[in-house]
Write a protein that holds these residues in place. Structure first.
Motif, PDB file in Angstrom:
ATOM      1  N   LEU A 321     -30.064  14.569 -12.204  1.00  0.00           N
ATOM      2  CA  LEU A 321     -31.064  13.855 -12.986  1.00  0.00           C
ATOM      3  C   LEU A 321     -30.500  12.499 -13.391  1.00  0.00           C
ATOM      4  O   LEU A 321     -29.284  12.346 -13.551  1.00  0.00           O
ATOM      5  N   PRO A 322     -31.335  11.489 -13.571  1.00  0.00           N
ATOM      6  CA  PRO A 322     -30.826  10.179 -14.007  1.00  0.00           C
ATOM      7  C   PRO A 322     -30.229  10.277 -15.410  1.00  0.00           C
ATOM      8  O   PRO A 322     -30.565  11.191 -16.171  1.00  0.00           O
ATOM      9  N   PRO A 323     -29.319   9.365 -15.775  1.00  0.00           N
ATOM     10  CA  PRO A 323     -28.776   9.378 -17.137  1.00  0.00           C
ATOM     11  C   PRO A 323     -29.898   9.246 -18.163  1.00  0.00           C
ATOM     12  O   PRO A 323     -30.803   8.427 -18.016  1.00  0.00           O
ATOM     13  N   LEU A 324     -29.824  10.063 -19.200  1.00  0.00           N
ATOM     14  CA  LEU A 324     -30.868  10.108 -20.218  1.00  0.00           C
ATOM     15  C   LEU A 324     -30.267   9.820 -21.589  1.00  0.00           C
ATOM     16  O   LEU A 324     -29.130  10.215 -21.874  1.00  0.00           O
ATOM     17  N   PRO A 325     -31.012   9.153 -22.474  1.00  0.00           N
ATOM     18  CA  PRO A 325     -30.489   8.835 -23.805  1.00  0.00           C
ATOM     19  C   PRO A 325     -30.434  10.070 -24.695  1.00  0.00           C
ATOM     20  O   PRO A 325     -31.039  11.102 -24.379  1.00  0.00           O
ATOM     21  N   PRO A 326     -29.722   9.986 -25.807  1.00  0.00           N
ATOM     22  CA  PRO A 326     -29.706  11.105 -26.751  1.00  0.00           C
ATOM     23  C   PRO A 326     -31.100  11.351 -27.318  1.00  0.00           C
ATOM     24  O   PRO A 326     -31.922  10.436 -27.435  1.00  0.00           O
ATOM     25  N   VAL A 327     -31.354  12.594 -27.683  1.00  0.00           N
ATOM     26  CA  VAL A 327     -32.616  12.951 -28.314  1.00  0.00           C
ATOM     27  C   VAL A 327     -32.705  12.264 -29.670  1.00  0.00           C
ATOM     28  O   VAL A 327     -31.791  12.362 -30.494  1.00  0.00           O
ATOM     29  N   ASP A 328     -33.803  11.551 -29.900  1.00  0.00           N
ATOM     30  CA  ASP A 328     -33.975  10.788 -31.135  1.00  0.00           C
ATOM     31  C   ASP A 328     -35.460  10.694 -31.448  1.00  0.00           C
ATOM     32  O   ASP A 328     -36.278  10.445 -30.556  1.00  0.00           O
ATOM     33  N   HIS A 329     -35.810  10.881 -32.710  1.00  0.00           N
ATOM     34  CA  HIS A 329     -37.207  10.791 -33.127  1.00  0.00           C
ATOM     35  C   HIS A 329     -37.791   9.422 -32.792  1.00  0.00           C
ATOM     36  O   HIS A 329     -38.976   9.299 -32.433  1.00  0.00           O
ATOM     37  N   ALA A 330     -36.966   8.374 -32.864  1.00  0.00           N
ATOM     38  CA  ALA A 330     -37.440   7.013 -32.618  1.00  0.00           C
ATOM     39  C   ALA A 330     -37.636   6.707 -31.141  1.00  0.00           C
ATOM     40  O   ALA A 330     -38.199   5.657 -30.802  1.00  0.00           O
ATOM     41  N   VAL A 339     -37.837   7.684 -21.606  1.00  0.00           N
ATOM     42  CA  VAL A 339     -37.155   7.663 -22.896  1.00  0.00           C
ATOM     43  C   VAL A 339     -38.070   8.199 -23.993  1.00  0.00           C
ATOM     44  O   VAL A 339     -37.651   8.966 -24.862  1.00  0.00           O
ATOM     45  N   SER A 340     -39.336   7.830 -23.952  1.00  0.00           N
ATOM     46  CA  SER A 340     -40.287   8.264 -24.968  1.00  0.00           C
ATOM     47  C   SER A 340     -40.412   9.779 -25.042  1.00  0.00           C
ATOM     48  O   SER A 340     -40.639  10.342 -26.114  1.00  0.00           O
ATOM     49  N   ALA A 341     -40.245  10.449 -23.912  1.00  0.00           N
ATOM     50  CA  ALA A 341     -40.385  11.904 -23.879  1.00  0.00           C
ATOM     51  C   ALA A 341     -39.246  12.619 -24.590  1.00  0.00           C
ATOM     52  O   ALA A 341     -39.374  13.779 -24.977  1.00  0.00           O
ATOM     53  N   LEU A 342     -38.115  11.934 -24.800  1.00  0.00           N
ATOM     54  CA  LEU A 342     -36.961  12.543 -25.473  1.00  0.00           C
ATOM     55  C   LEU A 342     -37.071  12.330 -26.979  1.00  0.00           C
ATOM     56  O   LEU A 342     -36.168  11.830 -27.628  1.00  0.00           O
ATOM     57  N   ARG A 343     -38.183  12.756 -27.523  1.00  0.00           N
ATOM     58  CA  ARG A 343     -38.534  12.476 -28.917  1.00  0.00           C
ATOM     59  C   ARG A 343     -38.314  13.632 -29.864  1.00  0.00           C
ATOM     60  O   ARG A 343     -38.482  13.490 -31.062  1.00  0.00           O
ATOM     61  N   PHE A 344     -38.007  14.814 -29.351  1.00  0.00           N
ATOM     62  CA  PHE A 344     -37.754  15.939 -30.251  1.00  0.00           C
ATOM     63  C   PHE A 344     -36.549  16.746 -29.818  1.00  0.00           C
ATOM     64  O   PHE A 344     -36.200  16.798 -28.647  1.00  0.00           O
ATOM     65  N   ALA A 345     -35.971  17.432 -30.837  1.00  0.00           N
ATOM     66  CA  ALA A 345     -34.992  18.473 -30.550  1.00  0.00           C
ATOM     67  C   ALA A 345     -35.743  19.729 -30.125  1.00  0.00           C
ATOM     68  O   ALA A 345     -36.953  19.843 -30.309  1.00  0.00           O
ATOM     69  N   GLY A 346     -35.009  20.678 -29.558  1.00  0.00           N
ATOM     70  CA  GLY A 346     -35.621  21.941 -29.159  1.00  0.00           C
ATOM     71  C   GLY A 346     -35.146  22.370 -27.792  1.00  0.00           C
ATOM     72  O   GLY A 346     -34.112  21.902 -27.290  1.00  0.00           O
TER      73      GLY A 346
END
Length: 448
Positions: A321-330, A339-346
């Protein structure tokens, strides 16, 4: 290839302390499950012997049947926290309704399941649109089958989010979710109906406004795949039956046309990276299948994050998978959908599909698939939500999630016991031994 157009809590220190009894129970259940695996329908045993043909998708137990409407005026309401089963005709769209307040984010994920034997074009797929009562579009998302043209379960999501950066879709009232095929009349697409699984979720507002733009700096270096001896984890056949994984090297057998589901707990501030390896066929055949193995990552709301396709010529192949940013509410304020999809923990879902075209050249398998899963970064506290999500706990990582990922037992003790019951009377001796160990350990701990 995928097209897109989209408008809790941290892990506690000492999460494993104070919960030894539950860990022992899960361990005992895992031992017995390993004993019963050889007689569980639809699975391959440890020697990799062939079993019954896998079903294309396992729908959630208790999913409520609902009929999609041709007109929004007749749309049946979807209740947040519930899962539904419906169908999508070969042409035209179907609609469902939502009743929302003016403060809560809402998400609806739609999993489309083509019938076995159907055909699809390269760009065919499922499209999900959310609109308000005035016809304003809140979000559009679509997911396609890609170059392999292999029919398999795919998911797209829709959302109504309350954002300071958006002026539309903020009112309380009626909203509508429409579902349609992307290319129903495309070359090679059959006009048969598809089954649908729909799940509606809500995310409460936060106590404070917080950041209104996505973080600009994060470690975007390509992570090294996890090394080490692989361990067996049999994938599930649907989102609700996804097999938990934690960081490590996991091995499974996959057959052409089969789709396997896994889930990885990823907390606030953590990054997930995955590499998929497909072992050599051993058949000696020559040829090439484009996007033979597709690995897709979905977020806790079953929203598409990223995917990778691995071509296959009979020799071992690998893709990440491509490098993805840390999960963050922002992250939700990011301009890119990934990036927008990585908006929640879980729990983040890994969905692996082996193209049915692989069988034409390299046989029916099974083929060895290895998943190298890395979860990096320290978990941190997430936003303070002003209420509960529906379903509860879906946007957080609990101690039970971590224990399940370590043990590979989906859903904790209840699911494990149901699996034992399904295992059959033929494994009664192993069952009694396992339960005896469980009971003895529990009694000793209670006495202590």
């Amino acid at each position: 290839m995928r097209g897109r157009c989209r408008t809790a809590r941290g892990r506690r220190a000492g999460a494993w302390r104070g919960r030894p009894a539950r860990a022992v129970r899960l361990g005992a259940v895992a031992v017995v499950l390993g004993t019963t695996a050889a007689v569980t329908p639809g699975r391959a045993d440890a020697a990799g012997e062939a079993s019954a043909a896998p079903a294309p998708y396992a729908f959630a137990d208790g999913a409520q049947s609902v009929e999609g409407a041709a007109s929004t005026g007749d749309a049946a309401l979807l209740e947040p926290g519930r899962t539904y089963k419906s169908s999508l005709p070969g042409s035209g769209k179907v609609s469902y309704g939502l009743e929302l307040d003016a403060a809560t984010n809402a998400y609806v994920s739609v999993t489309a399941v083509p019938s076995p034997g159907s055909t699809v074009s390269v760009i065919d797929g499922v499209k999900v649109t959310v609109q308000d009562a005035e016809g304003n579009t809140c979000s559009v998302d679509n997911t396609d089958f890609g170059a392999s043209r292999s029919p398999h379960p795919i998911a797209a999501w829709g959302m109504r989010e309350i954002s300071p950066n958006k002026s539309l879709c903020r009112k309380a009232g009626a909203y509508y979710v429409s579902v349609e095929r992307v290319d129903p009349e495309g070359e090679g697409s059959s006009p048969d109906a598809w089954d649908l699984e729909l799940v509606a979720m809500t995310e409460p507002r936060t106590e404070t406004t917080g950041a209104t733009s996505a973080p600009e700096v994060w470690n975007s270096a390509t992570p090294q795949p996890v090394q080490g001896q692989s361990q067996r984890r049999k994938g599930g056949a649907g989102f609700t039956g996804a097999t938990p994984l934690d960081q490590g090297v996991w091995r499974d057998d996959i057959r052409p046309g089969q789709t396997l589901f896994y889930k990885v707990p990823v907390d606030w501030g953590q990054q997930v990276s995955v590499t998929a390896d497909l072992g050599s066929s051993g058949s000696g055949a020559t040829g090439y299948t484009s996007d033979a193995l597709n690995l897709a990552l979905y977020n806790p709301a079953r929203g598409d994050v990223a995917d990778v396709g691995v071509g296959y010529d009979g020799g071992q192949k690998s893709g990440s998978l491509p490098p993805l940013p840390p999960v963050d509410h922002a992250n939700r304020y990011a301009a890119t959908a990934q990036v927008s999809a990585l908006r929640f923990a879980g729990s983040y879902y890994l969905v692996a599909h082996l193209s049915e075209g692989v069988a034409d050249t390299f046989g029916d398998g099974p083929f060895v698939m290895t998943l190298r899963v890395r979860v990096s970064g320290e978990a941190r506290s997430g936003p303070e939500y002003a209420g509960e999500s529906e379903p509860k706990g879906v946007f957080e990582v609990s101690d039970e999630d971590l224990e399940a990922a370590a043990q590979g037992v989906a859903g904790g003790d209840d699911t494990a016991m149901r699996a034992l019951a399904v295992g059959g009377i033929g494994t009664g001796s192993a069952l009694l031994v396992g339960l005896g160990v469980w009971t003895l350990v529990a009694r000793r701990r209670n006495a202590a």
